[in-house]
Write a protein that holds these residues in place. Structure first.
Motif, PDB file in Angstrom:
ATOM      1  N   ARG A  75      14.624  47.037 -30.865  1.00 22.61           N
ATOM      2  CA  ARG A  75      14.926  48.453 -31.112  1.00 22.61           C
ATOM      3  C   ARG A  75      14.088  48.976 -32.274  1.00 22.61           C
ATOM      4  O   ARG A  75      13.613  50.121 -32.246  1.00 22.61           O
ATOM      5  N   ILE A  76      13.934  48.157 -33.314  1.00 21.03           N
ATOM      6  CA  ILE A  76      13.101  48.555 -34.447  1.00 21.03           C
ATOM      7  C   ILE A  76      11.655  48.742 -33.988  1.00 21.03           C
ATOM      8  O   ILE A  76      10.979  49.712 -34.370  1.00 21.03           O
ATOM      9  N   ALA A  77      11.165  47.816 -33.164  1.00 21.80           N
ATOM     10  CA  ALA A  77       9.785  47.908 -32.690  1.00 21.80           C
ATOM     11  C   ALA A  77       9.552  49.149 -31.848  1.00 21.80           C
ATOM     12  O   ALA A  77       8.440  49.699 -31.831  1.00 21.80           O
ATOM     13  N   GLU A  78      10.589  49.637 -31.185  1.00 23.46           N
ATOM     14  CA  GLU A  78      10.441  50.825 -30.337  1.00 23.46           C
ATOM     15  C   GLU A  78      10.165  52.086 -31.141  1.00 23.46           C
ATOM     16  O   GLU A  78       9.736  53.105 -30.586  1.00 23.46           O
ATOM     17  N   ARG A  79      10.394  52.040 -32.457  1.00 22.55           N
ATOM     18  CA  ARG A  79      10.112  53.222 -33.286  1.00 22.55           C
ATOM     19  C   ARG A  79       8.617  53.454 -33.455  1.00 22.55           C
ATOM     20  O   ARG A  79       8.190  54.522 -33.923  1.00 22.55           O
ATOM     21  N   VAL A  80       7.817  52.443 -33.123  1.00 23.17           N
ATOM     22  CA  VAL A  80       6.372  52.490 -33.360  1.00 23.17           C
ATOM     23  C   VAL A  80       5.652  52.647 -32.020  1.00 23.17           C
ATOM     24  O   VAL A  80       6.065  52.077 -31.012  1.00 23.17           O
ATOM     25  N   SER A  81       4.574  53.404 -32.008  1.00 22.53           N
ATOM     26  CA  SER A  81       3.837  53.624 -30.763  1.00 22.53           C
ATOM     27  C   SER A  81       3.022  52.391 -30.387  1.00 22.53           C
ATOM     28  O   SER A  81       2.763  51.504 -31.210  1.00 22.53           O
ATOM     29  N   ALA A  82       2.606  52.338 -29.138  1.00 20.85           N
ATOM     30  CA  ALA A  82       1.795  51.233 -28.642  1.00 20.85           C
ATOM     31  C   ALA A  82       0.551  51.066 -29.503  1.00 20.85           C
ATOM     32  O   ALA A  82      -0.098  52.043 -29.900  1.00 20.85           O
ATOM     33  N   GLY A  83       0.221  49.806 -29.822  1.00 25.88           N
ATOM     34  CA  GLY A  83      -0.927  49.515 -30.663  1.00 25.88           C
ATOM     35  C   GLY A  83      -0.587  49.375 -32.127  1.00 25.88           C
ATOM     36  O   GLY A  83      -1.453  49.044 -32.942  1.00 25.88           O
ATOM     37  N   SER A  84       0.678  49.638 -32.499  1.00 23.71           N
ATOM     38  CA  SER A  84       1.163  49.445 -33.879  1.00 23.71           C
ATOM     39  C   SER A  84       0.266  50.110 -34.918  1.00 23.71           C
ATOM     40  O   SER A  84       0.059  49.598 -36.013  1.00 23.71           O
ATOM     41  N   GLU A  85      -0.314  51.265 -34.541  1.00 24.11           N
ATOM     42  CA  GLU A  85      -1.194  52.027 -35.433  1.00 24.11           C
ATOM     43  C   GLU A  85      -2.305  51.142 -36.000  1.00 24.11           C
ATOM     44  O   GLU A  85      -2.617  51.165 -37.197  1.00 24.11           O
ATOM     45  N   GLY A  86      -2.888  50.341 -35.103  1.00 22.69           N
ATOM     46  CA  GLY A  86      -4.068  49.563 -35.479  1.00 22.69           C
ATOM     47  C   GLY A  86      -3.782  48.246 -36.157  1.00 22.69           C
ATOM     48  O   GLY A  86      -4.703  47.645 -36.729  1.00 22.69           O
TER      49      GLY A  86
END
Length: 519
Positions: A333-344
């Protein structure tokens, strides 16, 4: 026809037995665990007698829970973990523990085989990559560093061979387990003379190779009574756990790839004849006549998320406990707050070295691209992405020799997470299907057992036994982002080989003693 077939999987942490109807419905399951022992650095061993007793207990428990009468059981059919090695004396008594695939003590000898003794040619004949996991490397290590023990051995066998010997007094090895030893010529289906010479063993010191459909009857009366079986119940030797997992999820047709993430992970696809990789990146193991499985295993699967949980997520674990939910669910759930690619931010999950496609025990984990704007949620998502990137890195090697895959059939503990399933579809840019199967290796063993005894005409009947619980199609935007990141991820292990070697050596020199185990 009776109503029950039992699939048994002799695994690294437990033996599982599952009773199925001939149509694939689960009637009962029973598992018995055992420890992995590490008496010295790099060791990963198990007690063969403990595993044999676990096999008996798992079968007996499964029969009892299924309420099957002895005459109801059509067959007991086996799956087993690959690469185990046991030295036994003339009476079949173990001289060593079962040395498992995870044992690393043969690593220097694997390097010598690969670099000095024409290891690539051995791989091309045997289908087993040159690596300390393989019995070939273990035998070379024992021959040179445990010479007295090596000389005392009458036979060199794997755990499934030991179980069948204890039950029936015969030494046989199925083509599937044999094809994962590094000693077996996969074209001739016979022990490879040059590999045997390198290992210092004779063919008569190994078990007789038999097809995966080979079966035997004749349990002793007391053993049959203990198991709840008839004395004439057929025991089918079966295959290794990896190829049977493919069968158990119905990934047996061209263009179908099975991806499993448990503690470790693997990618596999079925072909109709032996195929090896010119660069030695993939394995090729037997399933049945005209069915071979090509793919690659990774060390670093769910174990990486466990590391994140234990080392960085104490607060999240406490939150999960308070809410009564799984810690891993909180992390995703925490990881879902971040967009694909984890901002580089890119994570290389090489915390325990790596097998395919690098076959390099010196690889080490890292975050790459870390910036001041990255927070814990970026790191968690990057870890999840790194595990999928790592599995994806095997795909080019597999598809180079088997052709492009159409979709992925995914199994393992990670498949419970919708977020992680969708991430796999996006990274692979393929449809991901999660089969509705229980213990895929056990189901694969059961289907192979039915086929071996003529109760079904083809292994393809598994298609009617396996449903689909989830389907995920790629998100076009996310897939495009991952196509940009994947070349960055793939380039670093290729460029930093010497740096990884130096760092691994430094870590070994400066390693502190392990801390006391937490209670």
């Amino acid at each position: 026809m009776g109503r029950t077939v039992i699939g048994v999987d002799i695994g690294t942490t437990s033996t599982k037995a599952v009773a199925f109807t001939p149509a694939g419905r689960v009637l009962a399951h029973h598992a018995v665990g055992y420890p992995l022992l590490a008496p010295e650095a790099g060791a990963a061993e198990q007690d063969p007698e403990q595993i044999f007793q676990a096999v008996l207990a798992a079968i007996a428990g499964c029969v009892q829970e299924s309420k099957a009468a002895p005459a109801d059981v059509l067959a007991v059919s086996f799956s087993a973990a690959m690469h185990s090695l046991i030295l036994v004396d003339g009476a079949g008594a173990p001289l060593t523990p079962s040395i498992t695939w995870a044992d690393q003590r043969a690593a220097p000898w694997a390097e010598r085989i690969r670099d000095e003794w024409d290891g690539l040619a051995i791989y091309r004949r045997t289908g087993t990559p040159i690596h300390p996991m393989s019995p070939l490397a273990k035998l070379v290590w024992l021959r040179h560093e445990r010479a007295e023990l090596f000389a005392r051995a009458e036979r060199f066998v794997g755990i499934k061979e030991y179980v069948f010997f204890r039950l029936f007094g015969q030494w046989q090895v199925d083509h599937s387990i044999a094809s994962a030893t590094g000693l077996f010529n996969i074209e001739r289906l016979a022990w490879d003379e040059d590999a045997l010479e390198l290992a210092g063993v004779r063919a008569e010191q190994l078990s007789r190779p038999v097809p995966t459909t080979w079966h035997v009857e004749g349990l002793e009366a007391d053993v049959a009574a203990k198991l709840g079986l008839a004395e004439h119940t057929p025991f089918v030797i079966g295959a290794n756990d990896g190829v049977l997992s493919n069968l158990g999820v119905n990934a047996v047709s061209p263009g179908e790839v099975a991806v499993t993430i448990g503690t470790s992970g693997a990618m596999r696809t079925v072909v109709d004849h032996p195929m090896t990789d010119p660069e030695g990146r993939t394995f090729c193991y037997a399933l049945a006549e005209r069915r071979w499985v090509v793919g690659g295993p990774v060390n670093n699967g769910g174990i990486i998320l466990r590391w994140v949980r234990d080392e960085f997520a104490a607060a999240e674990a406490e939150t999960a406990k308070r809410l009564g939910i799984d810690t891993y669910e909180v992390l995703t759930r925490i990881a879902e707050r971040v967009s694909a690619g984890s901002e580089g931010l890119v994570f290389h999950p090489f915390l325990t070295g790596e097998r395919a496609p690098y076959w390099n025990a010196n690889l080490r984990g890292s975050f790459f691209g870390l910036g001041i704007h990255h927070r814990k949620e970026h790191m968690i998502r990057a870890v999840l992405e790194g595990v999928i990137f790592n599995l994806h890195s095997i795909l080019p090697a597999v598809e180079a020799i088997t052709g492009r895959s159409a979709h992925i059939k995914a199994t393992g503990g990670f498949a419970r997470s919708g977020m992680w399933r969708q991430m796999m579809a996006d990274v692979f840019d393929r449809e991901v299907v999660v089969p509705e199967s229980f213990e895929s290796s056990c189901l694969g063993a059961a289907v192979l057992g039915l086929y071996a005894l003529g109760h079904v005409d083809s292994l393809d009947v598994v298609a009617g036994m396996v449903g689909a619980t989830h389907r995920h199609t790629p998100n076009a935007r996310n897939a495009a982002l991952y196509r940009q990141l994947l070349p960055v991820y793939l380039s670093l292990p290729r460029k930093l080989g010497e740096e990884y070697r130096l760092l691994a050596a430094f870590q070994q020199q400066t390693a502190a003693p392990p801390p006391p185990r937490r209670s």
